[in-house]
Design an enzyme around this catalytic site. Structure first.
Site, PDB file in Angstrom:
ATOM      1  N   ASN A   1      47.410  18.391  30.745  1.00  0.00           N
ATOM      2  CA  ASN A   1      47.075  18.939  29.431  1.00  0.00           C
ATOM      3  C   ASN A   1      48.192  19.896  29.007  1.00  0.00           C
ATOM      4  OD1 ASN A   1      45.975  20.141  27.185  1.00  0.00           O
ATOM      5  ND2 ASN A   1      44.281  21.141  28.260  1.00  0.00           N
TER       6      ASN A   1
ATOM      7  N   LYS B   1      48.509  21.424  26.320  1.00  0.00           N
ATOM      8  CA  LYS B   1      48.016  22.491  25.427  1.00  0.00           C
ATOM      9  C   LYS B   1      48.969  22.645  24.234  1.00  0.00           C
ATOM     10  CE  LYS B   1      45.533  24.567  29.236  1.00  0.00           C
ATOM     11  NZ  LYS B   1      44.931  25.745  29.839  1.00  0.00           N
TER      12      LYS B   1
ATOM     13  N   HIS C   1      37.025  21.653  25.919  1.00  0.00           N
ATOM     14  CA  HIS C   1      37.851  22.572  26.709  1.00  0.00           C
ATOM     15  C   HIS C   1      37.419  24.008  26.420  1.00  0.00           C
ATOM     16  CE1 HIS C   1      41.254  24.699  28.378  1.00  0.00           C
ATOM     17  NE2 HIS C   1      41.556  23.583  29.031  1.00  0.00           N
TER      18      HIS C   1
ATOM     19  N   GLU D   1      39.023  26.610  25.986  1.00  0.00           N
ATOM     20  CA  GLU D   1      39.798  27.276  24.926  1.00  0.00           C
ATOM     21  C   GLU D   1      39.270  26.886  23.545  1.00  0.00           C
ATOM     22  OE1 GLU D   1      43.581  25.969  26.438  1.00  0.00           O
ATOM     23  OE2 GLU D   1      43.307  27.293  28.164  1.00  0.00           O
TER      24      GLU D   1
ATOM     25  N   GLU E   1      36.172  23.123  34.969  1.00  0.00           N
ATOM     26  CA  GLU E   1      37.234  24.126  34.866  1.00  0.00           C
ATOM     27  C   GLU E   1      36.599  25.509  34.771  1.00  0.00           C
ATOM     28  OE1 GLU E   1      41.143  22.348  33.146  1.00  0.00           O
ATOM     29  OE2 GLU E   1      39.894  22.972  31.484  1.00  0.00           O
TER      30      GLU E   1
ATOM     31  N   GLY F   1      44.817  29.353  33.962  1.00  0.00           N
ATOM     32  CA  GLY F   1      46.021  30.111  33.633  1.00  0.00           C
ATOM     33  C   GLY F   1      46.100  31.473  34.299  1.00  0.00           C
TER      34      GLY F   1
ATOM     35  N   SER G   1      44.421  26.587  37.370  1.00  0.00           N
ATOM     36  CA  SER G   1      45.495  27.005  38.281  1.00  0.00           C
ATOM     37  C   SER G   1      45.716  26.039  39.437  1.00  0.00           C
ATOM     38  CB  SER G   1      45.230  28.435  38.803  1.00  0.00           C
ATOM     39  OG  SER G   1      45.230  29.343  37.731  1.00  0.00           O
TER      40      SER G   1
HETATM   41  P1  13P Z   1      46.109  25.808  34.129  1.00  0.00           P
HETATM   42  O1  13P Z   1      46.394  24.670  35.077  1.00  0.00           O
HETATM   43  O2  13P Z   1      47.314  26.295  33.415  1.00  0.00           O
HETATM   44  O3  13P Z   1      45.307  26.891  34.790  1.00  0.00           O
HETATM   45  O4  13P Z   1      45.173  25.186  32.979  1.00  0.00           O
HETATM   46  C1  13P Z   1      44.060  24.457  33.338  1.00  0.00           C
HETATM   47  C2  13P Z   1      43.513  23.840  32.123  1.00  0.00           C
HETATM   48  O5  13P Z   1      42.927  24.497  31.288  1.00  0.00           O
HETATM   49  C3  13P Z   1      43.720  22.385  31.937  1.00  0.00           C
HETATM   50  O6  13P Z   1      42.985  21.912  30.880  1.00  0.00           O
END
Ligand code: 13P
Length: 255
Positions: free
Chosen positions: A9, A11, A98, A100, A170, A176, A216
């Site tokens: 992803n 992002k 997601h 976010e 997640e 992150g 992560s």
């Molecule tokens: P990270 O791997 O940067 O922690 O992000 C995970 C994520 O949100 C994937 O959709």
């Protein structure tokens, strides 16, 4: 056997040039080692979706995903992208729910259920994200939160549709942050998710659904996470922005 899947992803990262370069680097890396036992899915920003989908067509075992789609089929929704538009790029997958999107764009389970329906109606496979935040985890409410997300956004689906879904667990506190769920936490939650799916849809569907871990997850920790019995791969953020790291994560899935 369940499908093993690693999703990158991207992002809101990579301009047109940068994204194409990254896709080319991924193609180069996987032209020498194919990791056929893993389905690899790249989720670039919308603006890169068509060109990345086009580039990856030549590579076996690769697919693309959108990071989102609108819940209504078409119409006067300035700035939005429909599931049909996503599908028209040759993309077969879409990330829905997601954390976010839930956090920054106010997407709730009710809206996400509609997105799931629209995605399926347009023959896109939802990669549906669920996860608790740190407050919920510390209050020991994580199982409840996950159950509510499953129930309100997915459990309305008939079996034939539910069997198409990919789930990504997640934990929000791991995204992150550099803090990964422990093996115990990841396996515990994945097992819980599978058992709730079993209760609702039965053993055939629950044992076939791929449940990915995200948060992560990187080249250093992927191997032990993916070795968990109920972890069928990963949804990777930061580590998917480098071809070297993404390749290493994919290769962490045992054959
Ligand atoms: P990270 O791997 O940067 O922690 O992000 C995970 C994520 O949100 C994937 O959709």
């Amino acid at each position: 056997m369940r499908k093993k899947i690693v999703v990158g992803n991207w992002k809101m990262n990579k301009t047109l040039d940068e994204g194409q370069l990254l896709a080319d680097e991924i193609i180069k890396a996987f032209s020498v080692q194919t990791a056929d036992h893993v389905l690899k899915i790249i989720a670039p920003p919308f603006i890169l979706l068509a060109s990345v989908a086009d580039k990856l067509k030549s590579l076996s075992g690769f697919e693309t995903a959108a990071q989102n789609c609108h819940h209504i089929s078409s119409g006067a929704y300035t700035g939005e992208v429909s599931a049909a538009m996503v599908a028209s790029t040759g993309t077969n997958y879409v990330i829905i729910g997601h954390s976010e999107r839930r956090l920054y764009f106010g997407e709730n389970n009710n809206l996400l259920a509609q997105k799931v329906n629209t995605a399926l109606a347009n023959k896109l496979t939802p990669i549906f994200c669920i996860g608790e935040n740190l407050t919920e985890r510390n209050a020991n409410q994580h199982l409840e939160v996950i159950m509510k997300q499953l129930k309100e956004a997915l459990f309305h689906l008939p079996s034939a549709d539910f069997s198409k879904i990919i789930i990504a667990y997640e934990p929000v506190w791991a995204i992150g942050t550099g803090v990964t769920a422990s093996i115990h936490q990841a396996q515990g939650m994945h097992n819980y998710i599978r058992s709730e799916i079993n209760k609702k849809y039965g053993i055939e569907i629950s044992s076939a659904v791929s449940i990915l871990y995200g948060g992560s997850c990187n080249a250093k920790n992927a191997k032990e996470l993916f070795a968990c019995m109920d972890v069928d791969g990963g949804l990777i953020g930061g580590a998917s922005l480098s071809a070297v790291d993404f390749t290493a994560v994919v290769n962490s899935v045992a054959e």
